[in-house]
Design an enzyme around this catalytic site. Sequence first.
Site, PDB file in Angstrom:
ATOM      1  N   HIS A   1     -34.162 -32.984  37.261  1.00  0.00           N
ATOM      2  CA  HIS A   1     -34.461 -31.560  37.455  1.00  0.00           C
ATOM      3  C   HIS A   1     -33.454 -30.696  36.709  1.00  0.00           C
ATOM      4  O   HIS A   1     -32.421 -31.185  36.240  1.00  0.00           O
ATOM      5  CB  HIS A   1     -34.562 -31.194  38.945  1.00  0.00           C
ATOM      6  CG  HIS A   1     -33.466 -31.714  39.830  1.00  0.00           C
ATOM      7  ND1 HIS A   1     -32.641 -30.893  40.546  1.00  0.00           N
ATOM      8  CD2 HIS A   1     -33.073 -32.984  40.123  1.00  0.00           C
ATOM      9  CE1 HIS A   1     -31.783 -31.619  41.259  1.00  0.00           C
ATOM     10  NE2 HIS A   1     -32.024 -32.883  41.016  1.00  0.00           N
TER      11      HIS A   1
ATOM     12  N   CYS B   1     -36.301 -23.949  36.499  1.00  0.00           N
ATOM     13  CA  CYS B   1     -36.618 -25.335  36.851  1.00  0.00           C
ATOM     14  C   CYS B   1     -38.129 -25.605  36.788  1.00  0.00           C
ATOM     15  O   CYS B   1     -38.547 -26.723  36.475  1.00  0.00           O
ATOM     16  CB  CYS B   1     -36.077 -25.650  38.245  1.00  0.00           C
ATOM     17  SG  CYS B   1     -36.603 -24.466  39.507  1.00  0.00           S
TER      18      CYS B   1
ATOM     19  N   HIS C   1     -37.789 -25.075  44.070  1.00  0.00           N
ATOM     20  CA  HIS C   1     -37.065 -25.881  43.095  1.00  0.00           C
ATOM     21  C   HIS C   1     -37.972 -27.012  42.619  1.00  0.00           C
ATOM     22  O   HIS C   1     -38.642 -27.645  43.427  1.00  0.00           O
ATOM     23  CB  HIS C   1     -35.775 -26.423  43.695  1.00  0.00           C
ATOM     24  CG  HIS C   1     -34.901 -27.084  42.676  1.00  0.00           C
ATOM     25  ND1 HIS C   1     -34.555 -26.452  41.497  1.00  0.00           N
ATOM     26  CD2 HIS C   1     -34.329 -28.311  42.625  1.00  0.00           C
ATOM     27  CE1 HIS C   1     -33.802 -27.272  40.779  1.00  0.00           C
ATOM     28  NE2 HIS C   1     -33.656 -28.404  41.439  1.00  0.00           N
TER      29      HIS C   1
END
Length: 239
Positions: free
Chosen positions: A42, A143, A30
């Site tokens: 994010h 992401c 991530h």
Amino acid sequence: MGLISNRIHRSNLQEGDHIYSFRKWKSYSHHGIFVEADKVIHYTKTNKEGTANKLRRKPVCKNCGYDRKVHRGVVITCLDCFLSGYELYRFDYQVPYHQFLLKRSGTCSTGRCDDPPAAISRATALLNSDHGFGDYNLLENNCECFAIYCKTGKHMSEQSCSAKSTARAVAQAILDQNSGRLLDDVRVHDPDNYTNLKEKIDQLITLPFKEIIAILIKLNKNEEFETMEETKNHLAQEV
Ligand SMILES: [Zn+2]
């Protein structure tokens, strides 16, 4: 910083850093942009379906107010919400080609990044925009694409072809290196089969791993590792 690991301590974080963490099964990471003390912008899945049951288990964060059930797309959270209990790493830019091949996918780029204020400014603009970063797509708009876009102004989908060919090159390099280990192992444990196996592998593999590295060093403009000797020394220290 090591050739292989980008792991950092949170006290070493700098505003505008592209950071990431590996999730449980390690094939997924991530990514986000560290914008200021304990704040990360994010990009999360925009599609609510299929995740509702899992998300229900996580309570609203008492520190930053992040509610995984409500906030989707581009979000701003505390560092702990971003990490979800996993370790912190910093993404590298302007990595030399041969070093890129030695690194796990999704940890670095050969691209040049803009200065930290530009990254923070892009992340903030997307956070405040009605459209955010568009619809989430694991392969084409995820992401990592978001964080790379914030750092460089370029969208990864434009680079998907080079990313695929790099993945093939890494596979080839790993195969070359590991086939030597395999032959050593077979020579000891199954010597009758060794010659046959070696012939087959020699047919499959044309370039030894070291030659690939040497060619990449020549191709690379970065003078950090000018000679094969220096690279060998680095590899001996880091691998
Ligand atoms: Zn939080």
